[in-house]
Design a protein around this motif. Structure first.
Motif, PDB file in Angstrom:
ATOM      1  N   LEU A  49      35.907 103.985  51.878  1.00  0.00           N
ATOM      2  CA  LEU A  49      37.272 103.602  52.265  1.00  0.00           C
ATOM      3  C   LEU A  49      38.200 103.445  51.059  1.00  0.00           C
ATOM      4  CD1 LEU A  49      36.447 100.988  55.056  1.00  0.00           C
ATOM      5  CD2 LEU A  49      37.009 103.405  55.318  1.00  0.00           C
ATOM      6  N   PHE A  50      37.619 103.349  49.877  1.00  0.00           N
ATOM      7  CA  PHE A  50      38.452 103.224  48.677  1.00  0.00           C
ATOM      8  C   PHE A  50      38.751 104.607  48.120  1.00  0.00           C
ATOM      9  CE2 PHE A  50      36.479  99.082  49.067  1.00  0.00           C
ATOM     10  CZ  PHE A  50      37.563  98.242  48.861  1.00  0.00           C
ATOM     11  N   VAL A  74      44.076  86.427  46.528  1.00  0.00           N
ATOM     12  CA  VAL A  74      44.219  85.885  47.889  1.00  0.00           C
ATOM     13  C   VAL A  74      43.356  84.616  48.019  1.00  0.00           C
ATOM     14  CG1 VAL A  74      43.851  86.310  50.356  1.00  0.00           C
ATOM     15  CG2 VAL A  74      44.735  88.147  48.902  1.00  0.00           C
ATOM     16  N   TYR A  92      51.286  86.291  56.277  1.00  0.00           N
ATOM     17  CA  TYR A  92      50.846  87.182  55.195  1.00  0.00           C
ATOM     18  C   TYR A  92      49.470  87.762  55.518  1.00  0.00           C
ATOM     19  CZ  TYR A  92      48.859  88.741  50.815  1.00  0.00           C
ATOM     20  OH  TYR A  92      48.218  89.492  49.861  1.00  0.00           O
ATOM     21  N   HIS A 144      41.862  96.127  42.919  1.00  0.00           N
ATOM     22  CA  HIS A 144      41.595  95.587  44.254  1.00  0.00           C
ATOM     23  C   HIS A 144      40.817  94.274  44.157  1.00  0.00           C
ATOM     24  CE1 HIS A 144      39.587  95.047  48.181  1.00  0.00           C
ATOM     25  NE2 HIS A 144      40.773  95.396  48.638  1.00  0.00           N
ATOM     26  N   LEU A 157      48.072  91.507  56.135  1.00  0.00           N
ATOM     27  CA  LEU A 157      46.994  92.029  55.287  1.00  0.00           C
ATOM     28  C   LEU A 157      45.890  92.612  56.178  1.00  0.00           C
ATOM     29  CD1 LEU A 157      46.109  92.278  52.325  1.00  0.00           C
ATOM     30  CD2 LEU A 157      45.010  90.043  52.531  1.00  0.00           C
ATOM     31  N   TYR A 212      41.650 106.579  45.817  1.00  0.00           N
ATOM     32  CA  TYR A 212      42.844 106.444  44.994  1.00  0.00           C
ATOM     33  C   TYR A 212      43.289 107.826  44.536  1.00  0.00           C
ATOM     34  CZ  TYR A 212      41.493 101.585  45.151  1.00  0.00           C
ATOM     35  OH  TYR A 212      41.147 100.324  45.594  1.00  0.00           O
ATOM     36  N   LYS A 231      46.970  95.978  57.357  1.00  0.00           N
ATOM     37  CA  LYS A 231      46.814  97.024  56.326  1.00  0.00           C
ATOM     38  C   LYS A 231      45.369  97.478  56.227  1.00  0.00           C
ATOM     39  CE  LYS A 231      50.792  95.832  53.560  1.00  0.00           C
ATOM     40  NZ  LYS A 231      51.353  95.086  52.439  1.00  0.00           N
ATOM     41  N   HIS A 232      44.442  96.539  56.359  1.00  0.00           N
ATOM     42  CA  HIS A 232      43.031  96.911  56.270  1.00  0.00           C
ATOM     43  C   HIS A 232      42.582  97.712  57.487  1.00  0.00           C
ATOM     44  CE1 HIS A 232      43.121  94.252  52.848  1.00  0.00           C
ATOM     45  NE2 HIS A 232      42.023  94.859  52.447  1.00  0.00           N
ATOM     46  N   VAL A 290      39.159  99.848  57.860  1.00  0.00           N
ATOM     47  CA  VAL A 290      38.155  98.781  57.807  1.00  0.00           C
ATOM     48  C   VAL A 290      37.926  98.254  59.230  1.00  0.00           C
ATOM     49  CG1 VAL A 290      37.538  96.535  56.812  1.00  0.00           C
ATOM     50  CG2 VAL A 290      38.967  98.106  55.496  1.00  0.00           C
ATOM     51  N   LYS A 325      43.159  91.648  43.413  1.00  0.00           N
ATOM     52  CA  LYS A 325      43.972  91.310  44.589  1.00  0.00           C
ATOM     53  C   LYS A 325      43.195  90.367  45.514  1.00  0.00           C
ATOM     54  CE  LYS A 325      46.177  95.873  44.537  1.00  0.00           C
ATOM     55  NZ  LYS A 325      46.204  97.197  45.181  1.00  0.00           N
ATOM     56  N   VAL A 326      41.932  90.695  45.724  1.00  0.00           N
ATOM     57  CA  VAL A 326      41.100  89.865  46.605  1.00  0.00           C
ATOM     58  C   VAL A 326      40.998  88.445  46.034  1.00  0.00           C
ATOM     59  CG1 VAL A 326      38.757  89.540  47.531  1.00  0.00           C
ATOM     60  CG2 VAL A 326      39.741  91.835  47.407  1.00  0.00           C
ATOM     61  N   VAL A 357      31.663  90.707  54.209  1.00  0.00           N
ATOM     62  CA  VAL A 357      32.437  90.248  53.048  1.00  0.00           C
ATOM     63  C   VAL A 357      32.203  88.739  52.860  1.00  0.00           C
ATOM     64  CG1 VAL A 357      34.746  89.937  52.058  1.00  0.00           C
ATOM     65  CG2 VAL A 357      34.238  92.011  53.352  1.00  0.00           C
ATOM     66  N   PHE A 394      34.183  92.278  57.857  1.00  0.00           N
ATOM     67  CA  PHE A 394      34.604  91.047  57.198  1.00  0.00           C
ATOM     68  C   PHE A 394      33.548  89.941  57.277  1.00  0.00           C
ATOM     69  CE2 PHE A 394      38.529  93.179  56.568  1.00  0.00           C
ATOM     70  CZ  PHE A 394      39.029  92.599  55.408  1.00  0.00           C
TER      71      PHE A 394
HETATM   72  C1  HEM Z   1      35.581  95.384  53.725  1.00  0.00           C
HETATM   73  C2  HEM Z   1      36.124  95.016  52.571  1.00  0.00           C
HETATM   74  C3  HEM Z   1      37.426  95.589  52.083  1.00  0.00           C
HETATM   75  C4  HEM Z   1      37.811  96.892  52.014  1.00  0.00           C
HETATM   76  C5  HEM Z   1      37.002  98.137  52.379  1.00  0.00           C
HETATM   77  C6  HEM Z   1      39.166  96.899  51.493  1.00  0.00           C
HETATM   78  C7  HEM Z   1      39.924  98.033  51.269  1.00  0.00           C
HETATM   79  C8  HEM Z   1      41.216  98.049  50.806  1.00  0.00           C
HETATM   80  C9  HEM Z   1      41.975  99.238  50.528  1.00  0.00           C
HETATM   81  C10 HEM Z   1      41.438 100.671  50.677  1.00  0.00           C
HETATM   82  C11 HEM Z   1      43.194  98.852  50.093  1.00  0.00           C
HETATM   83  C12 HEM Z   1      44.351  99.781  49.647  1.00  0.00           C
HETATM   84  C13 HEM Z   1      44.145 100.220  48.228  1.00  0.00           C
HETATM   85  C14 HEM Z   1      44.254  99.101  47.200  1.00  0.00           C
HETATM   86  O1  HEM Z   1      45.248  98.338  47.208  1.00  0.00           O
HETATM   87  O2  HEM Z   1      43.344  98.998  46.354  1.00  0.00           O
HETATM   88  C15 HEM Z   1      43.228  97.407  50.094  1.00  0.00           C
HETATM   89  C16 HEM Z   1      44.289  96.637  49.708  1.00  0.00           C
HETATM   90  C17 HEM Z   1      44.260  95.261  49.606  1.00  0.00           C
HETATM   91  N1  HEM Z   1      43.204  94.436  49.878  1.00  0.00           N
HETATM   92 FE1  HEM Z   1      41.407  95.017  50.590  1.00  0.00          FE
HETATM   93  N2  HEM Z   1      39.575  95.608  51.271  1.00  0.00           N
HETATM   94  C18 HEM Z   1      38.537  94.773  51.620  1.00  0.00           C
HETATM   95  C19 HEM Z   1      38.526  93.399  51.562  1.00  0.00           C
HETATM   96  C20 HEM Z   1      39.588  92.624  51.142  1.00  0.00           C
HETATM   97  C21 HEM Z   1      39.599  91.178  51.148  1.00  0.00           C
HETATM   98  C22 HEM Z   1      38.436  90.287  51.577  1.00  0.00           C
HETATM   99  C23 HEM Z   1      40.810  90.795  50.677  1.00  0.00           C
HETATM  100  C24 HEM Z   1      41.342  89.414  50.470  1.00  0.00           C
HETATM  101  C25 HEM Z   1      41.003  88.381  51.207  1.00  0.00           C
HETATM  102  C26 HEM Z   1      41.567  92.002  50.374  1.00  0.00           C
HETATM  103  C27 HEM Z   1      42.837  92.016  49.830  1.00  0.00           C
HETATM  104  C28 HEM Z   1      43.599  93.145  49.638  1.00  0.00           C
HETATM  105  C29 HEM Z   1      44.972  93.127  49.166  1.00  0.00           C
HETATM  106  C30 HEM Z   1      45.790  91.893  48.778  1.00  0.00           C
HETATM  107  C31 HEM Z   1      45.383  94.450  49.155  1.00  0.00           C
HETATM  108  C32 HEM Z   1      46.760  94.985  48.764  1.00  0.00           C
HETATM  109  C33 HEM Z   1      47.610  95.050  50.021  1.00  0.00           C
HETATM  110  C34 HEM Z   1      49.023  95.525  49.748  1.00  0.00           C
HETATM  111  O3  HEM Z   1      49.180  96.605  49.166  1.00  0.00           O
HETATM  112  O4  HEM Z   1      49.947  94.798  50.142  1.00  0.00           O
HETATM  113  N3  HEM Z   1      40.804  93.092  50.667  1.00  0.00           N
HETATM  114  N4  HEM Z   1      41.994  96.940  50.539  1.00  0.00           N
END
Ligand code: HEM
Length: 160
Positions: A46-47, A76, A93, A69, A97, A49, A100-101, A106, A72-73, A114, A111
């Motif tokens: 899923l990642f 949060v 928020y 990323h 979020l 770029y 977006k996921h 996802v 970012k996590v 996670v 989760f």
């Molecule tokens: C199953 C686990 C996860 C997957 C597969 C995933 C995948 C992604 C992807 C593909 C993006 C867009 C690309 C990027 O910004 O790098 C993204 C953005 C983001 N993710 Fe995740 N993520 C996961 C878990 C989480 C968790 C647990 C958090 C925080 C609690 C999180 C916070 C964020 C944030 C803040 C963004 C940026 C959103 C924006 O652009 O406004 N992610 N995630």
């Protein structure tokens, strides 16, 4: 966010334990995602770029964008820990979020993995200081965060 309110003691356990690991957030985030990819290897797919598609956890874990990323996590989580007295202020928020996921593919069920990986990373970082009470407090906080994010899968999903 209202259900299962954290007690003051639980908030203290979360703040103290987070302070102990938050100096090196990137490291703990790496432990979290390394574990996550062990438990659910397909999440790597899923990642994506630009034109880079990862097929192996190791490739993903060593990319700069993925590092962002992780930051970012951790930001949060850091924000949630700083907002323990007003978690409902994060609901909108977090719903966004979640949305977006959902959009990047996802599944909500992931989760749970996670959450398991987060507890694993905290336990690895804190050792004996990660007591059963501390684990329970973190588990409740994480559930609150996911409850809000899950609205992004169900609520107003036709918007955007
Ligand atoms: C199953 C686990 C996860 C997957 C597969 C995933 C995948 C992604 C992807 C593909 C993006 C867009 C690309 C990027 O910004 O790098 C993204 C953005 C983001 N993710 Fe995740 N993520 C996961 C878990 C989480 C968790 C647990 C958090 C925080 C609690 C999180 C916070 C964020 C944030 C803040 C963004 C940026 C959103 C924006 O652009 O406004 N992610 N995630």
């Amino acid at each position: 966010m209202e259900r299962e309110e954290l007690s003051e003691t639980q908030k203290e356990l979360i703040r103290d334990s987070w302070q102990a690991v938050s100096q090196d957030q990137l490291h703990h985030g790496m432990v979290l995602f390394t574990r996550l990819f062990e438990l659910e290897p397909d999440l790597v797919l899923l990642f994506q770029y630009n034109s880079t598609h990862f097929t192996e956890a190791q490739e993903c874990l060593s990319s700069t964008e993925f590092m962002e990323h992780i930051r970012k996590v951790m930001t949060v989580i850091d924000t949630a820990v700083s907002s323990l007295d007003s978690l409902q202020s994060l609901t909108e928020y977090l719903t966004n979020l979640g949305r977006k996921h959902r959009a990047v593919g996802v599944k909500l069920e992931s989760f749970s993995t996670v959450g398991e990986s987060l507890l694993f990373a905290l336990e690895t970082g804190l050792g004996d200081a990660f007591t059963p009470d501390t684990r329970e407090a973190w588990s409740q906080l994480y559930s609150s965060v996911v409850r809000s994010m899950s609205r992004g899968w169900f609520k107003d999903s036709q918007e955007q």
